[in-house]
Design a protein around this motif. Structure first.
Motif, PDB file in Angstrom:
ATOM      1  N   GLY A 103      36.693  36.193  36.668  1.00  0.00           N
ATOM      2  CA  GLY A 103      35.263  36.156  36.969  1.00  0.00           C
ATOM      3  C   GLY A 103      34.805  34.916  37.711  1.00  0.00           C
ATOM      4  N   ASN A 104      35.727  34.032  38.093  1.00  0.00           N
ATOM      5  CA  ASN A 104      35.285  32.812  38.795  1.00  0.00           C
ATOM      6  C   ASN A 104      34.775  33.161  40.197  1.00  0.00           C
ATOM      7  N   ALA A 105      34.088  32.207  40.816  1.00  0.00           N
ATOM      8  CA  ALA A 105      33.327  32.505  42.029  1.00  0.00           C
ATOM      9  C   ALA A 105      34.152  33.048  43.200  1.00  0.00           C
ATOM     10  N   VAL A 106      35.359  32.512  43.408  1.00  0.00           N
ATOM     11  CA  VAL A 106      36.123  32.958  44.584  1.00  0.00           C
ATOM     12  C   VAL A 106      36.886  34.257  44.379  1.00  0.00           C
ATOM     13  N   GLY A 107      37.146  34.594  43.123  1.00  0.00           N
ATOM     14  CA  GLY A 107      37.975  35.758  42.830  1.00  0.00           C
ATOM     15  C   GLY A 107      39.334  35.304  42.349  1.00  0.00           C
ATOM     16  N   ALA A 108      40.306  36.196  42.300  1.00  0.00           N
ATOM     17  CA  ALA A 108      41.618  35.850  41.753  1.00  0.00           C
ATOM     18  C   ALA A 108      42.606  36.976  41.984  1.00  0.00           C
ATOM     19  N   VAL A 109      43.876  36.620  41.818  1.00  0.00           N
ATOM     20  CA  VAL A 109      44.934  37.633  41.789  1.00  0.00           C
ATOM     21  C   VAL A 109      45.496  37.618  40.369  1.00  0.00           C
ATOM     22  N   LEU A 110      45.500  38.765  39.709  1.00  0.00           N
ATOM     23  CA  LEU A 110      46.075  38.858  38.355  1.00  0.00           C
ATOM     24  C   LEU A 110      47.183  39.897  38.388  1.00  0.00           C
ATOM     25  N   ASP A 111      48.302  39.584  37.741  1.00  0.00           N
ATOM     26  CA  ASP A 111      49.337  40.615  37.639  1.00  0.00           C
ATOM     27  C   ASP A 111      49.691  40.862  36.183  1.00  0.00           C
ATOM     28  N   GLY A 112      49.993  42.144  35.886  1.00  0.00           N
ATOM     29  CA  GLY A 112      50.300  42.516  34.506  1.00  0.00           C
ATOM     30  C   GLY A 112      50.599  43.991  34.366  1.00  0.00           C
ATOM     31  N   ARG A 113      50.069  44.582  33.292  1.00  0.00           N
ATOM     32  CA  ARG A 113      50.320  46.002  33.027  1.00  0.00           C
ATOM     33  C   ARG A 113      49.032  46.829  33.041  1.00  0.00           C
ATOM     34  N   ASP A 114      47.901  46.160  32.733  1.00  0.00           N
ATOM     35  CA  ASP A 114      46.636  46.892  32.547  1.00  0.00           C
ATOM     36  C   ASP A 114      45.495  46.235  33.310  1.00  0.00           C
ATOM     37  N   ILE A 115      45.833  45.536  34.395  1.00  0.00           N
ATOM     38  CA  ILE A 115      44.787  44.794  35.113  1.00  0.00           C
ATOM     39  C   ILE A 115      43.831  45.772  35.815  1.00  0.00           C
ATOM     40  N   GLY A 116      44.396  46.736  36.542  1.00  0.00           N
ATOM     41  CA  GLY A 116      43.540  47.688  37.263  1.00  0.00           C
ATOM     42  C   GLY A 116      42.855  48.695  36.354  1.00  0.00           C
ATOM     43  N   THR A 117      43.437  48.929  35.188  1.00  0.00           N
ATOM     44  CA  THR A 117      42.865  49.946  34.290  1.00  0.00           C
ATOM     45  C   THR A 117      41.859  49.366  33.289  1.00  0.00           C
ATOM     46  N   VAL A 118      42.144  48.158  32.750  1.00  0.00           N
ATOM     47  CA  VAL A 118      41.330  47.633  31.645  1.00  0.00           C
ATOM     48  C   VAL A 118      40.702  46.269  31.950  1.00  0.00           C
ATOM     49  N   VAL A 119      41.503  45.331  32.442  1.00  0.00           N
ATOM     50  CA  VAL A 119      41.007  43.944  32.593  1.00  0.00           C
ATOM     51  C   VAL A 119      40.008  43.844  33.749  1.00  0.00           C
TER      52      VAL A 119
END
Ligand code: DC
Length: 208
Positions: A103-119
């Motif tokens: 949620g920070n101002a510039v954005g972010a890249v997150l990798d995992g198992r449920d990022i697109g579905t839940v996080v």
């Protein structure tokens, strides 16, 4: 811009996430490290991995310093992380942590198992990275050997298959591609080709 990258163990999603983050100047979070850190905290404190209350407490108290511990990258910790990641209270505690990061101002890249579905269900870009289990085992075998860990190819392949099955079958936030994710199979791609394919997906999303 938030870029969500999901996929099974050793699919190459971490390397890809790091490269995309560097390319677009975004902070990167390897969310598997959070689960690994909870597992390590539990084991260091002498609790068994099936102590769900202790696992939930460890997740609630997680501090960023722990994410730099080199032991987190060990093979056994991936397995331990997969086990505690099925505990709903652990996932709930780590969800807030991950959403704050995204949620920070510039954005972010997150990798995992449920990022697109839940996080980050509203992420601008969603990628689901996959590859054949044998190819993933070959990559992981090479990576562990480079770090001096000895495990045979067969053991690693069995690990990967067991982890896929556990991560995909748990009741809370299982491993699966979001309905609006672009699936990228990297079995036949090297790291540069995978990066170019992923970058093309991001560029398309930016233009829309
Ligand atoms: O990506 P990794 O191998 O470091 O992840 C270790 C384990 O953590 C994985 O098998 C399942 C769990 N995990 C998860 O449940 N959700 C995430 N977003 C990331 C990892």
């Amino acid at each position: 811009m938030v870029i969500a990258i999901d996929g099974p163990a050793a699919s190459g999603k971490g390397t890809l996430a790091k490269r995309l983050a560097a390319h677009y100047g975004l902070p990167h979070l390897d969310t598997g490290l959070l689960y690994r850190a909870v597992a390590l905290t539990l084991l260091d404190a002498g609790f068994p991995l099936d102590d769900e209350r202790a696992a939930a407490r460890a997740a609630e108290a997680l501090i960023a310093d722990r994410l730099a511990d080199p032991r987190l990258r060990e093979r056994a910790m991936g397995e331990a992380a997969s086990r505690i990641s099925a505990v709903p209270a652990v996932r709930a505690a780590l969800l807030a942590w991950q959403q704050r990061f995204a949620g920070n101002a510039v954005g972010a890249v997150l990798d995992g198992r449920d990022i697109g579905t839940v996080v980050c269900p509203d992420a601008r870009v969603k990628l689901f990275i996959t590859a054949a289990p044998e190819e993933r085992a070959r990559r992981r075998h090479r990576e562990l050997a480079d770090r001096g860990e000895t495990a045979t190819f067969d053991v690693i392949l069995a690990d990967i298959k067991a982890r896929d099955a556990r991560d995909a079958s748990r009741a809370t936030a299982p491993l699966k591609a979001a309905a609006d994710a672009v699936v990228l199979d990297t079995t036949e791609l090297d790291a540069d080709e995978a990066f170019e394919a992923a970058r093309a997906v991001v560029e398309r999303a930016i233009l829309h």
